[in-house]
Design an enzyme around this catalytic site. Structure first.
Site, PDB file in Angstrom:
ATOM      1  N   ASP A  82       0.803  -1.231   0.000  1.00 25.66           N
ATOM      2  CA  ASP A  82       0.000   0.000   0.000  1.00 25.66           C
ATOM      3  C   ASP A  82       0.834   1.278   0.000  1.00 25.66           C
ATOM      4  O   ASP A  82       1.999   1.287   0.386  1.00 25.66           O
ATOM      5  CB  ASP A  82      -0.975   0.014   1.188  1.00 25.66           C
ATOM      6  CG  ASP A  82      -0.283  -0.210   2.533  1.00 25.66           C
ATOM      7  OD1 ASP A  82       0.779  -0.865   2.567  1.00 25.66           O
ATOM      8  OD2 ASP A  82      -0.810   0.268   3.552  1.00 25.66           O
ATOM      9  N   GLU A 140      -0.764  -2.084   5.095  1.00 28.15           N
ATOM     10  CA  GLU A 140       0.074  -2.099   6.301  1.00 28.15           C
ATOM     11  C   GLU A 140      -0.074  -0.798   7.077  1.00 28.15           C
ATOM     12  O   GLU A 140       0.067  -0.773   8.297  1.00 28.15           O
ATOM     13  CB  GLU A 140       1.547  -2.310   5.919  1.00 28.15           C
ATOM     14  CG  GLU A 140       2.491  -2.512   7.113  1.00 28.15           C
ATOM     15  CD  GLU A 140       2.891  -1.225   7.807  1.00 28.15           C
ATOM     16  OE1 GLU A 140       3.049  -1.234   9.033  1.00 28.15           O
ATOM     17  OE2 GLU A 140       3.023  -0.185   7.123  1.00 28.15           O
TER      18      GLU A 140
HETATM   19 ZN   LIG Z   1       5.011   3.655   6.365  1.00 28.69          ZN
HETATM   20 ZN   LIG Z   2       6.376   0.941   5.574  1.00 27.91          ZN
END
Ligand SMILES: [Zn+2]
Ligand SMILES: [Zn+2]
Length: 392
Positions: A82, A140
């Site tokens: 991401d 994440e």
């Molecule tokens: Zn980051």
């Molecule tokens: Zn990262």
């Protein structure tokens, strides 16, 4: 795989990894929205021989590869995919084409490296033992994170170990940073609301002053880290917001404050949480007020298994130009913990500093950049450690 074999394969695949990375960098997507990114990963994996591709969640991808030289352990490797809500300020041909979205944490590099590793292992599968699982993880950057969703979807079934890494734009190229035990912190947030009784500023005896009580609680909470934790343990409690009152002549009925808790162990985390509630409640009660307490758990600490780390170190030392150092845990959050909570795992830092006009920038900065040569070191880590552990 032997070192010479890894070196040749990494050199050969490196230009392709850079091409993948530049494509992903130009087309970043936010957490939980990695639709084109995951489709692109699937497309690349499907042409690699022997890799079975599945989609455990809407925007994550898993590839599985069996070594054809016999049984062994199953080793998973993870890359996050991401990007962040940041307007890129880097003038490169591969700069972000998506307004206000940017790969400013290097996850484009992680994804590309893992594709490179999948290709190398797929080509070498005749001579490999064990099984390899490629975890292309979504989201994440935003709790509750994609890792926990993948674990719940069963991606760790039959997996013995998970390997992860992060490219660091602030660490020199060639540096490999290892930690034993916790390597990142639990990072939680909380709010406390004090409910008193409103009144005229000239008649405090008729009111219960929520603001004055909240101020006392805030200073009392400073005692938690200094007086309730062992000096040998570390924890952080930062109160970062405080809201109360509007007028000059009204004693406010309510006051709310909140902040952030960081800890390297569950014990410290729970102590801080309990003490915040207890102190807030008791101080409020002493002055006739009540409280509402809200605590939100973020990511758990990433844990590096003690028995794995010596193997990782020994394996990496075969590459003579790498500079291996043991570092203290960082207090940032990382949802790789969802994997390291389930199986003995290893997560390391890989130096990727790239200077531009004598400057370099931290992660999540609009001018963030990483050194593409660091991809070779990330792949050397994955390939050497995964194939070593598969034989254990
Ligand atoms: Zn980051
Ligand atoms: Zn990262």
């Amino acid at each position: 795989m032997k070192v010479e074999q890894i070196e040749t394969a990494v050199e050969e695949i490196h230009p392709q990894v850079i091409a993948w990375r530049r494509h992903l960098h130009a087309h970043p997507e936010l957490s939980f929205e990695e639709v084109e990114t995951s489709a692109y990963v699937v497309e690349q994996l499907q042409v690699m021989e022997g890799i079975e591709v599945t989609r455990p969640t809407k925007t994550s991808v898993v590839g599985r590869l069996k070594g054809l030289a016999g049984a062994g352990k199953t080793i998973a490797m993870r890359a996050d995919m991401d990007a962040l809500p940041i307007q890129e300020d880097v003038d490169e041909p591969y700069r972000s084409k998506n307004d206000s979205v940017m790969h400013a944490c290097g996850h484009d590099g992680h994804t590309s490296m893992l594709l490179g590793v999948a290709k190398v292992l797929s080509d070498a599968r005749e001579n490999l033992v064990g099984e390899y699982v490629f975890l292309f993880q979504h989201a994440e950057e935003v709790p509750p994170g994609g890792a926990i969703e993948m674990v719940r979807a069963g991606v760790l079934n039959g997996v013995d170990h998970v390997l992860g890494m992060h490219l660091w734009s602030i660490e020199k190229l060639g540096k490999m940073q290892l930690t034993v035990g916790p390597m990142s912190a639990a990072s939680d947030i909380f709010d406390v609301k004090i409910i008193g009784k409103s009144g005229h500023a000239s008649a405090p005896d008729d009111a219960i002053d929520a603001l004055a009580i909240a101020a006392q609680i805030v200073s009392n909470l400073q005692m938690i880290v200094s007086r309730s934790l062992s000096p040998l343990q570390s924890g952080v409690l930062s109160i970062t917001r405080f809201r109360s009152g509007e007028a000059y002549n009204v004693i406010p009925q309510e006051a709310t404050f909140g902040g952030s808790v960081r800890a390297l162990t569950e014990e410290v985390r729970e102590t801080i949480k309990e003490k915040i509630e207890q102190i807030s409640d008791m101080v409020a009660k002493a002055h006739g007020a009540t409280i509402e307490f809200h605590y939100e758990y973020g990511y758990d600490p990433v844990y590096n298994d003690e028995t794995l780390m010596p193997i990782v170190e020994k394996t990496l030392r075969q590459f003579e130009d790498l500079e291996i150092e043991y570092i203290e845990p960082m207090l940032g959050g990382e949802d790789f913990s969802a994997f390291s909570n389930v199986v003995p795992s290893c997560y390391i830092g890989v130096g990727a500093l790239k200077e531009r006009d004598g400057k370099y920038y931290p992660h999540h900065h609009p001018k963030f950049e990483i050194h593409e040569d660091a991809f070779k070191n990330g792949m050397r880590y994955f390939l050497s450690v995964a194939t070593t552990l598969a034989q254990q």
